[in-house]
Write an enzyme that holds these catalytic residues in place. Structure first.
Site, PDB file in Angstrom:
ATOM      1  N   ARG A 168      11.471 -31.442 -20.473  1.00 32.93           N
ATOM      2  CA  ARG A 168      11.738 -30.486 -19.395  1.00 32.93           C
ATOM      3  C   ARG A 168      13.223 -30.116 -19.337  1.00 32.93           C
ATOM      4  NH1 ARG A 168       9.275 -34.706 -15.280  1.00 32.93           N
ATOM      5  NH2 ARG A 168       8.187 -35.120 -17.223  1.00 32.93           N
ATOM      6  N   LYS A 180      10.482 -45.841 -25.555  1.00 32.23           N
ATOM      7  CA  LYS A 180       9.035 -45.988 -25.516  1.00 32.23           C
ATOM      8  C   LYS A 180       8.626 -47.306 -26.173  1.00 32.23           C
ATOM      9  CE  LYS A 180       8.136 -41.001 -25.963  1.00 32.23           C
ATOM     10  NZ  LYS A 180       7.326 -40.775 -24.758  1.00 32.23           N
TER      11      LYS A 180
END
Length: 500
Positions: free
Chosen positions: A353, A279
């Site tokens: 996920r 990020k």
């Protein structure tokens, strides 16, 4: 903060401040407010006439009694239009009043049963949201501050009623509100902790504290046990970190049967750098909050154990860091989840996920009847709904409706998002059964579709709290930082299911 209930006269209570209310458009105060107005020689009526007190929702006016009352101050809080009053609005108004009074150095407070009898609000319901509003509204996280606090804390709140027969109902509501708010603040504490003090092992220790305190059954799986179970997706995320992963299992047994009525699954990424798909550095510190779903699920279990509904609940929290290193997961790698499905890695920053895939797979091996998962899953959901609504996705409309209703009761807004089969195409992989991201467009939906593959046929709802898990300003019962969403929604849902 101690919250008490007593029968008495609000005009005779000896406290630092009392809280009463007025409604928007009310020209003459009524009820307990009228009694205080009389003791104050018409000061409240005069301020209404002059337009200083308008009764708008969450407007708070503090009046010094100047010796005319045993209470030093009177806080007049606006509840808005009476026909639009809800328990959620009462909760927020009490929070605003308590927060202001605390900033003014008030230590002891008395309040009437705010909103009782208006728009169907019961005595018990009023007491519950007063307790919630007070405890949630004055929350702060100052564990690592070494200097003196700017102000003290409210130490005691007493809910006063002139009718002694209502005291048991006020006590019951207040007790439930304290449990709900206490659980929410526990989740807030966990999420606000720096990541070096809230590692996967620290989450497991917190689960142990909950289990010991409230009589929950706890199992913590370590890396070797996860390998035996084939949790390749969770272990793939964990392989870049020196912190060992933990798979936390909490059980509450409230029914005589052995079946697990509902599994609550919470994402526990204790820090998310994005992994190899790293990020941007700006704002990365916020990624200590990526375990908000796991914190909410754990805290909800503590409240459930205290409220003792006749239902069996399991909480599953896969916990790990997501960091880049020489051993970290890479784009184009293929993982095999516990269910046997293979997953192509497109972005290592779509890691939540992955760990949830194995948690959902584990839930299905336990043959649970229902599943609700909670995760700070996608920035796409935050873009779609902002920080007001949590996004809900599900494969069973009845369960979705129950979750949304539980959220409305808690004042935690939830909006159902689509889960059309057409979105599945975006998750198709050329080299594996599925890829872990469907691309930029419809990102919250394709992430939910990914999870749906692992939920299978079990009735399931996914709550994406990426926008609602944190607040950047004070608003109603929310303060800056972690919100504790959706702890009270989950508890309400379990209580509702237990009644069926």
């Amino acid at each position: 903060m101690e919250i008490k209930v007593a029968a008495g006269d609000i005009t005779q209570v000896e406290v630092d401040a009392v809280i009463v209310n007025v409604f928007q458009g009310e020209e003459i105060p009524g009820g307990d407010t009228a009694a205080l107005d009389k003791a104050l020689e018409g000061t409240i009526s005069l301020l209404i006439k002059q337009g200083e007190i308008k009764g708008k929702l969450n407007e708070v006016t503090v009046i010094h009694s100047l010796g005319k009352l045993r209470a030093g101050r009177v806080a007049v809080v606006g509840l808005g239009k009476p026909e639009k009053l809800t328990l959620s609005k009462v909760r927020g108004a009490v929070a605003e009043a308590c927060r202001l009074l605390q900033k003014k150095g008030v230590k002891s407070v008395a309040t009437v049963a705010q909103g009782e009898g208006v728009s169907g609000i019961s005595v018990e319901g009023s007491a519950q949201v007063i307790a919630e509003g007070a405890l949630l509204g004055v929350y702060s996280f100052l564990r690592y501050r070494t200097g003196e606090a700017e102000h003290g804390e409210i130490e005691q709140i007493t809910i006063i009623t002139p009718d002694e027969s209502k005291v048991p109902f006020l006590q019951q509501g207040s007790q439930k509100g304290q449990i709900m708010a206490g659980a929410t603040n526990l989740a807030r504490d966990m999420v606000n902790e720096p990541a070096n003090y809230m590692t996967p092992s620290d989450m497991a220790k917190k689960a142990e504290e909950l289990a010991v305190t409230y009589g929950l059954e706890l199992t913590v799986l370590e890396r070797e046990q996860m390998q035996e179970l084939g949790m390749g997706a969770l272990l793939g995320v964990a392989q870049g970190s020196q912190q060992p992963p933990r798979f936390i299992i909490l059980r509450y047994q409230g029914a005589s049967h052995k079946k697990i009525d509902i599994a609550l699954v919470g994402k526990g990424i204790t820090f998310d750098s994005g992994g190899i798909s790293i990020k941007p550095s700006e704002g990365m510190g916020e990624m200590k909050t990526d375990m908000a779903g796991g914190a909410a699920v754990m805290a909800a279990m503590g409240a459930i154990a205290q409220l003792k509904p006749g239902i069996n609940v399991m909480a599953l929290i896969p916990a790990t860091e997501n960091l880049p290193s020489g051993t970290a997961l890479k784009p184009a790698d293929v993982l095999t989840a516990m269910s046997g499905k293979t997953i192509e890695i497109i972005s290592t920053d779509a890691e939540g996920r992955l760990i949830l895939a194995d948690a959902l797979g584990y839930a299905n091996t336990q043959k649970v009847r229902l599943i609700v998962d909670v995760a700070t899953l996608t920035g796409a959901c935050r873009i779609a709904l902002g920080d007001i609504c949590t996004g809900a996705f599900g494969n069973n409309q009845k369960l979705v409706d129950k979750v949304i209703a539980a959220g409305n009761e808690a004042g935690e807004l939830i909006w159902q998002m689509p889960l059309y089969d057409e979105y599945k195409e975006l998750n198709k992989s050329d080299v594996a059964d599925i890829k872990n991201t469907g691309g930029r467009w419809g990102g919250a939906i394709t992430a939910a579709q990914f999870l749906a593959e692992f939920a299978g046929d079990t009735p399931w709802v996914h709550l994406d709290i990426a926008g609602t898990s944190m607040s950047d300003k004070e608003r109603d019962y929310l303060v800056k930082g972690a919100t504790g969403v959706p702890v009270r929604t989950l508890v309400n849902l379990v209580l509702t299911l237990a009644k069926k």
